[in-house]
Design an enzyme around this catalytic site. Structure first.
Site, PDB file in Angstrom:
ATOM      1  N   ASN A 119       0.837  -1.212   0.000  1.00  0.00           N
ATOM      2  CA  ASN A 119       0.000   0.000   0.000  1.00  0.00           C
ATOM      3  C   ASN A 119       0.865   1.252   0.000  1.00  0.00           C
ATOM      4  O   ASN A 119       1.917   1.317   0.635  1.00  0.00           O
ATOM      5  CB  ASN A 119      -1.032   0.000   1.144  1.00  0.00           C
ATOM      6  CG  ASN A 119      -0.473  -0.275   2.516  1.00  0.00           C
ATOM      7  OD1 ASN A 119       0.572  -0.878   2.660  1.00  0.00           O
ATOM      8  ND2 ASN A 119      -1.180   0.170   3.530  1.00  0.00           N
TER       9      ASN A 119
ATOM     10  N   CYS B 240     -10.489  -4.732   0.187  1.00  0.00           N
ATOM     11  CA  CYS B 240     -11.602  -3.780   0.276  1.00  0.00           C
ATOM     12  C   CYS B 240     -12.493  -3.910  -0.966  1.00  0.00           C
ATOM     13  O   CYS B 240     -12.155  -4.605  -1.934  1.00  0.00           O
ATOM     14  CB  CYS B 240     -11.058  -2.349   0.393  1.00  0.00           C
ATOM     15  SG  CYS B 240     -10.445  -1.674  -1.162  1.00  0.00           S
TER      16      CYS B 240
ATOM     17  N   GLU C  31       0.454   5.251   0.539  1.00  0.00           N
ATOM     18  CA  GLU C  31      -0.463   6.279   1.049  1.00  0.00           C
ATOM     19  C   GLU C  31      -0.083   7.667   0.561  1.00  0.00           C
ATOM     20  O   GLU C  31       0.997   7.896   0.005  1.00  0.00           O
ATOM     21  CB  GLU C  31      -0.508   6.200   2.580  1.00  0.00           C
ATOM     22  CG  GLU C  31      -1.064   4.845   3.024  1.00  0.00           C
ATOM     23  CD  GLU C  31      -1.274   4.713   4.524  1.00  0.00           C
ATOM     24  OE1 GLU C  31      -0.763   5.556   5.290  1.00  0.00           O
ATOM     25  OE2 GLU C  31      -1.962   3.749   4.921  1.00  0.00           O
TER      26      GLU C  31
ATOM     27  N   GLU D 146      -3.231  -4.545  -2.930  1.00  0.00           N
ATOM     28  CA  GLU D 146      -3.765  -5.464  -3.947  1.00  0.00           C
ATOM     29  C   GLU D 146      -3.808  -4.800  -5.315  1.00  0.00           C
ATOM     30  O   GLU D 146      -3.419  -5.385  -6.324  1.00  0.00           O
ATOM     31  CB  GLU D 146      -5.189  -5.913  -3.580  1.00  0.00           C
ATOM     32  CG  GLU D 146      -5.289  -6.730  -2.310  1.00  0.00           C
ATOM     33  CD  GLU D 146      -5.534  -5.877  -1.072  1.00  0.00           C
ATOM     34  OE1 GLU D 146      -4.948  -4.781  -0.956  1.00  0.00           O
ATOM     35  OE2 GLU D 146      -6.313  -6.329  -0.217  1.00  0.00           O
TER      36      GLU D 146
ATOM     37  N   CYS E  25     -10.891  -3.012  -4.384  1.00  0.00           N
ATOM     38  CA  CYS E  25      -9.949  -4.039  -4.860  1.00  0.00           C
ATOM     39  C   CYS E  25     -10.699  -5.258  -5.386  1.00  0.00           C
ATOM     40  O   CYS E  25     -10.282  -5.882  -6.366  1.00  0.00           O
ATOM     41  CB  CYS E  25      -8.989  -4.437  -3.745  1.00  0.00           C
ATOM     42  SG  CYS E  25      -7.780  -3.147  -3.383  1.00  0.00           S
TER      43      CYS E  25
ATOM     44  N   CYS F   7      -4.270   0.745  -2.326  1.00  0.00           N
ATOM     45  CA  CYS F   7      -4.103  -0.504  -1.573  1.00  0.00           C
ATOM     46  C   CYS F   7      -3.037  -1.387  -2.213  1.00  0.00           C
ATOM     47  O   CYS F   7      -2.757  -1.286  -3.419  1.00  0.00           O
ATOM     48  CB  CYS F   7      -5.410  -1.297  -1.584  1.00  0.00           C
ATOM     49  SG  CYS F   7      -6.755  -0.545  -0.684  1.00  0.00           S
TER      50      CYS F   7
HETATM   51  N1  THU Z   1      -5.262  -1.443   2.737  1.00  0.00           N
HETATM   52  C1  THU Z   1      -4.711  -2.266   1.788  1.00  0.00           C
HETATM   53  O1  THU Z   1      -3.668  -1.960   1.199  1.00  0.00           O
HETATM   54  N2  THU Z   1      -5.345  -3.427   1.515  1.00  0.00           N
HETATM   55  C2  THU Z   1      -6.422  -3.913   2.194  1.00  0.00           C
HETATM   56  O2  THU Z   1      -6.864  -5.016   1.919  1.00  0.00           O
HETATM   57  C3  THU Z   1      -7.050  -3.093   3.227  1.00  0.00           C
HETATM   58  C4  THU Z   1      -6.495  -1.728   3.403  1.00  0.00           C
HETATM   59  C5  THU Z   1      -4.531  -0.211   3.083  1.00  0.00           C
HETATM   60  C6  THU Z   1      -5.154   1.086   2.703  1.00  0.00           C
HETATM   61  C7  THU Z   1      -4.473   2.005   3.692  1.00  0.00           C
HETATM   62  O3  THU Z   1      -3.188   2.367   3.214  1.00  0.00           O
HETATM   63  C8  THU Z   1      -4.274   1.160   4.934  1.00  0.00           C
HETATM   64  O4  THU Z   1      -4.358  -0.183   4.472  1.00  0.00           O
HETATM   65  C9  THU Z   1      -5.273   1.413   6.035  1.00  0.00           C
HETATM   66  O5  THU Z   1      -6.554   1.290   5.592  1.00  0.00           O
END
Ligand code: THU
Length: 157
Positions: free
Chosen positions: A62, A110, A64, A75, A113, A73
């Site tokens: 991920n 999520c 940000e 995925e 994704c 994310c």
């Molecule tokens: N996140 C993911 O990368 N994948 C998931 O399956 C759930 C959430 C990330 C998004 C954000 O950077 C952090 O996790 C917190 O939500």
């Protein structure tokens, strides 16, 4: 009116060692990918890895952003990266794991994704296998995105 129910089948494994060699390797690559997460806002490191039809593994984490929705994310980072590098290879499987405060932890894709995963099934006419790391080291294995996203949007456009 008719009340209908939907049953979703999936498997759970006690540990990584119960998985096939290919699936174990994929989950290990997802674990490794947590190390590249850029997460100054959530501190929740997520790693994902996808296995393509030719056996290549592409990982992602991920990423940000100060403007929160601009981040991505793990995925989708992995899926888009795989597609950008090897557009003609079907995506066979995706593994995902979280890492928080020094420990691997549960991560489940999520909604956005799941929608993106669904696109790869449509595109390559194959089922995608999803492996999620669960707390305590168990693994959930789901065959087909429809089990994660029932009543998926489908249209002939
Ligand atoms: N996140 C993911 O990368 N994948 C998931 O399956 C759930 C959430 C990330 C998004 C954000 O950077 C952090 O996790 C917190 O939500």
């Amino acid at each position: 009116m008719e009340l209908k129910t939907l049953e979703i089948a999936y498997s759970e494994y006690d540990s990584l060692s119960e998985l096939s060699q290919d699936d174990r390797t994929l989950m290990e690559q997802a674990m490794k990918a947590t190390e590249t997460a850029y997460v100054p806002y959530s501190n929740f490191h997520v790693g994902a890895a996808v296995r393509l039809a030719n056996g290549t593994i592409v990982s992602g984490s991920n990423q940000e952003n100060l403007a929160y929705p601009s981040g991505l994310c793990a995925e989708r980072t992995a899926l888009f990266s795989a597609s950008a590098q090897q557009p003609n290879q079907a995506v066979e499987a995706l593994a995902v794991v979280g890492h928080f405060q020094g420990e691997f932890t549960e991560a489940s894709p999520c909604g956005a994704c799941r929608q993106v995963m669904s696109e790869y099934e449509l595109r390559y006419h194959n089922q995608l296998t999803i492996l999620c790391y669960l707390n305590g080291g168990r693994i959930r294995k789901i065959s087909g995105v429809k089990s994660l996203l029932p009543f998926t949007f489908e249209a002939e456009l």
